[in-house]
Design a protein around this motif. Structure first.
Motif, PDB file in Angstrom:
ATOM      1  N   GLY A   9       0.572  -1.343   0.143  1.00  0.00           N
ATOM      2  CA  GLY A   9      -0.092  -0.127  -0.024  1.00  0.00           C
ATOM      3  C   GLY A   9       1.226   1.211   0.316  1.00  0.00           C
ATOM      4  N   LEU A  10       1.761   0.819   0.127  1.00  0.00           N
ATOM      5  CA  LEU A  10       3.290   2.250   0.280  1.00  0.00           C
ATOM      6  C   LEU A  10       3.817   2.451  -1.094  1.00  0.00           C
ATOM      7  CD1 LEU A  10       4.188   2.372   3.993  1.00  0.00           C
ATOM      8  CD2 LEU A  10       2.262   3.970   2.663  1.00  0.00           C
ATOM      9  N   ASP A  69      13.839  -0.761   3.228  1.00  0.00           N
ATOM     10  CA  ASP A  69      13.120  -2.251   4.284  1.00  0.00           C
ATOM     11  C   ASP A  69      11.825  -2.335   3.232  1.00  0.00           C
ATOM     12  OD1 ASP A  69      15.452  -2.183   4.785  1.00  0.00           O
ATOM     13  OD2 ASP A  69      14.814  -2.825   6.613  1.00  0.00           O
ATOM     14  N   ILE A  70      10.768  -1.259   3.362  1.00  0.00           N
ATOM     15  CA  ILE A  70       9.465  -1.563   3.054  1.00  0.00           C
ATOM     16  C   ILE A  70       9.536  -1.728   1.459  1.00  0.00           C
ATOM     17  CG2 ILE A  70       7.193  -0.122   2.560  1.00  0.00           C
ATOM     18  CD1 ILE A  70       7.673   0.415   5.342  1.00  0.00           C
ATOM     19  N   LYS A  71      10.598  -0.411   0.700  1.00  0.00           N
ATOM     20  CA  LYS A  71      10.909  -0.423  -0.311  1.00  0.00           C
ATOM     21  C   LYS A  71      11.567  -2.060  -1.469  1.00  0.00           C
ATOM     22  CE  LYS A  71      11.307   4.770  -1.143  1.00  0.00           C
ATOM     23  NZ  LYS A  71      12.151   5.419  -1.261  1.00  0.00           N
ATOM     24  N   LEU A  72      12.702  -2.229  -0.210  1.00  0.00           N
ATOM     25  CA  LEU A  72      13.353  -3.617  -0.693  1.00  0.00           C
ATOM     26  C   LEU A  72      12.159  -5.222  -0.736  1.00  0.00           C
ATOM     27  CD1 LEU A  72      16.304  -2.442   0.469  1.00  0.00           C
ATOM     28  CD2 LEU A  72      16.023  -2.843  -2.403  1.00  0.00           C
ATOM     29  N   ILE A  73      11.486  -5.009   0.474  1.00  0.00           N
ATOM     30  CA  ILE A  73      11.139  -6.567   0.913  1.00  0.00           C
ATOM     31  C   ILE A  73       9.261  -6.169   0.150  1.00  0.00           C
ATOM     32  CG2 ILE A  73      10.273  -7.829   3.203  1.00  0.00           C
ATOM     33  CD1 ILE A  73      11.962  -6.519   4.203  1.00  0.00           C
ATOM     34  N   ASN A  74       9.050  -4.852   0.641  1.00  0.00           N
ATOM     35  CA  ASN A  74       7.376  -5.042  -0.143  1.00  0.00           C
ATOM     36  C   ASN A  74       6.420  -5.852   0.811  1.00  0.00           C
ATOM     37  OD1 ASN A  74       5.646  -3.574  -1.223  1.00  0.00           O
ATOM     38  ND2 ASN A  74       5.900  -4.355  -3.410  1.00  0.00           N
TER      39      ASN A  74
END
Length: 341
Positions: free
Chosen positions: A115-116, A155-160
């Motif tokens: 969602g981000l 981490d949010i962008k990488l792990i998603n």
């Protein structure tokens, strides 16, 4: 955090923070939110007490002038309320979710990484895990939630995948929607005035009672009790001073009778003089007693007048302060209008 919270059932109590604790709170807030340091004095005036409200599940709230500004879970960071965030929108870094995530955020769901990172979402600032953030929505002007980063934005962008942000406080939750009844500073002030007035009144009444009881405890007796004793003493003294005469010659009976009549008249005259003196003394004592009672009554009236003047002055000050705070509250209400999403 507030999905099942109720301010009518889950509040344990509230108390005013000590001056040293208030200073520590101001220091922590200025360190955690440097962007509001310039308005911190306006938010938390030094002469205005900070009220700590303790809720269940180790949640505490900080209230000033009857308005909750910040809350804290255990010893974690201070979170601002959405109402405060809408007044100062730049106090928190912003993350934006896409339109499809709005209904889930407003239902209290945590924000997932997709969602981000999807189209319409934005993360313009690199933030570490543990940061307090404002959750914005695509096409919306004001924040719809306050979150706590579970992982860094990188981490949010990488792990998603998984939960990226915990949804701490959102529009329509109890902290936003419920009417919270708190004791304002004005109520605390009036209560303190009332307690002081009650204490002063009780002390003055007790002192007046002691003063009124003093004549009965000083050994002073009434004239009615003294008069019979004085009369008996006077009678005994008169009998001791005037000797009785014994005559043995019959030829002097007439002269003795005349002498006895003269003695009786003299004794009667002395008794009349004693009675006159005694009546004068009784009258003087009675006048002194009445004068003392009159003086005591005047002192009580003066004391009561002073008490009434003090009560009127305290009530006038409390009323003036109440009116001034109502005018300030009305002025603030005109300036600040709570925006809707």
């Amino acid at each position: 955090m507030f999905k099942k919270f109720s301010f009518s059932e889950n509040i344990a109590g509230q108390s005013q923070l000590k001056s040293s604790v208030q200073r520590n709170v101001r220091t922590k807030l200025s360190e955690q939110y440097p962007t509001i340091e310039t308005v911190l004095e306006e938010l938390l005036p030094k002469k205005t007490p900070i009220i700590q409200i303790k809720g269940h599940e180790h949640i505490t709230f900080l209230s000033v002038n009857g308005e909750i500004l910040f809350f804290q879970h255990f010893d974690g960071p201070f979170f601002p309320t959405l109402a405060l965030l809408h007044k100062y929108p730049d106090m928190l870094p912003k993350l934006q979710v896409d339109r499809g995530a709005i209904k889930f955020v407003l239902s209290g769901a945590n924000i997932m990484c997709p969602g981000l990172t999807s189209k319409g979402a934005r993360m313009d600032t690199d933030l570490p895990a543990g940061s307090v953030v404002a959750i914005m929505a695509e096409g919306k002007e004001n924040a719809l939630a306050i979150g706590y980063l579970k992982m860094s934005t990188q981490d949010i962008k990488l792990i998603n995948k998984g939960i990226g942000v915990d949804n701490i406080h959102y529009l329509t939750d109890p902290l936003w929607s419920q009417v919270i009844h708190l004791q304002t500073e004005r109520t605390w002030t009036i209560n303190s005035y009332i307690m002081k007035l009650i204490a002063i009144t009780v002390c003055l009444a007790f002192c007046a009672h002691l003063v009124a009881a003093l004549p009965a405890n000083t050994g002073i007796h009434s004239n009615a009790e003294i008069a019979p004793q004085d009369k008996a003493v006077d009678d005994v003294s008169a009998e001791a001073v005037i000797p009785k005469k014994h005559h043995h010659h019959d030829d002097d009976d007439d002269d003795n009778d005349d002498d006895d009549d003269d003695d009786d008249k003299h004794h009667k005259h002395d008794d009349d003089d004693d009675d006159g003196d005694k009546d004068g003394d009784d009258k003087k004592d009675k006048e002194e007693e009445e004068e003392g009672k009159k003086q005591l009554t005047e002192e009580e009236l003066e004391e009561q007048a002073r008490i009434n003047a003090l009560l009127e002055e305290e009530e006038k000050e409390a009323l003036e302060k109440e009116q001034e705070e109502e005018r300030e509250a009305a002025a603030k209400a005109k300036k600040v209008v709570k925006p809707e999403v």
